[in-house]
Write a protein that holds these residues in place. Structure first.
Motif, mmCIF file in Angstrom:
data_model
loop_
_atom_site.group_PDB
_atom_site.id
_atom_site.type_symbol
_atom_site.label_atom_id
_atom_site.label_comp_id
_atom_site.label_asym_id
_atom_site.label_seq_id
_atom_site.Cartn_x
_atom_site.Cartn_y
_atom_site.Cartn_z
ATOM 1 N N ALA A 49 -55.453 -3.812 59.263
ATOM 2 C CA ALA A 49 -55.752 -2.463 58.796
ATOM 3 C C ALA A 49 -56.994 -2.529 57.926
ATOM 4 O O ALA A 49 -57.344 -3.587 57.402
ATOM 5 N N ARG A 51 -58.893 -2.438 54.659
ATOM 6 C CA ARG A 51 -58.363 -2.863 53.351
ATOM 7 C C ARG A 51 -58.028 -1.635 52.520
ATOM 8 O O ARG A 51 -58.818 -0.696 52.434
ATOM 9 N N SER A 53 -55.506 0.349 53.221
ATOM 10 C CA SER A 53 -54.837 1.328 54.081
ATOM 11 C C SER A 53 -53.590 0.698 54.693
ATOM 12 O O SER A 53 -53.492 -0.521 54.805
ATOM 13 N N THR A 54 -52.647 1.544 55.106
ATOM 14 C CA THR A 54 -51.494 1.045 55.868
ATOM 15 C C THR A 54 -51.522 1.631 57.278
ATOM 16 O O THR A 54 -50.526 1.625 57.983
ATOM 17 N N GLU A 55 -52.674 2.139 57.686
ATOM 18 C CA GLU A 55 -52.865 2.631 59.054
ATOM 19 C C GLU A 55 -53.253 1.420 59.910
ATOM 20 O O GLU A 55 -54.426 1.069 59.995
ATOM 21 N N TYR A 56 -52.246 0.786 60.516
ATOM 22 C CA TYR A 56 -52.507 -0.428 61.273
ATOM 23 C C TYR A 56 -53.164 -0.113 62.609
ATOM 24 O O TYR A 56 -52.825 0.864 63.262
#
Length: 118
Positions: A49, A51, A53-56
Motif C-alpha cells: 500500500a 505508505r 494508507s491501508t488501501e492495499y
C-alpha cells in the motif's frame, strides 16, 4: 523506468529503492521484495500500500493503474488470511476478528476428544 521506495520491515528504517516500469504489476513488485525479505512461516499473503494508507493494491493491477509516480513510497507487509476454523478458534479465546459466516455444516463439539478405535 522510475524509482519507488518500499519500506518492508517492522524496523522503520529498512527500505529498498526499486527500479520499476509503469507496466509492471503489483505482484511483480511484491516478488522483488520477497526476494530480499523472506516471509515468516506464518504468513500466507503479502500486502502493498502507499505508505500511511491501508488501501492495499491488487496483485493484477499495473502500477500505472494504481497511479504510481516516480518517487512514490510504499509499505510492504506480510499477513495471514485466516481460515474460518482459525477465526472461530480466535473468537473462542476472546480475540476479536471481523464478522464472518459460520458454514452450516460446521459444528463445534464441547465434548472431550475420544480416543481413536485403533
Amino acid at each position: 523506468t522510475m524509482q519507488i521506495t518500499v519500506f518492508y520491515s517492522p524496523d522503520p528504517d529498512k527500505c529498498i529503492d526499486l527500479q520499476v516500469e509503469a507496466t509492471d504489476t503489483v505482484k511483480s513488485v511484491k516478488q522483488k521484495i520477497i526476494a530480499v525479505y523472506s516471509p515468516p512461516d506464518w504468513a500466507n499473503t503479502a500486502l502493498l500500500a502507499a505508505r500511511g494508507s491501508t488501501e492495499y493494491l491488487e496483485n493484477k493491477k499495473r502500477l500505472a493503474q494504481c497511479r504510481v509516480q516516480p518517487g512514490s513510497v510504499f509499505k510492504f507487509s506480510y499477513a495471514r488470511n485466516l481460515t474460518t476454523e482459525e477465526k472461530l478458534e480466535m473468537n473462542t479465546q476472546g480475540i476479536q476478528t471481523e464478522e464472518f459466516p459460520v458454514p452450516p455444516q460446521m459444528s463445534i463439539s464441547t465434548l472431550p476428544p475420544r480416543p481413536l478405535p485403533f
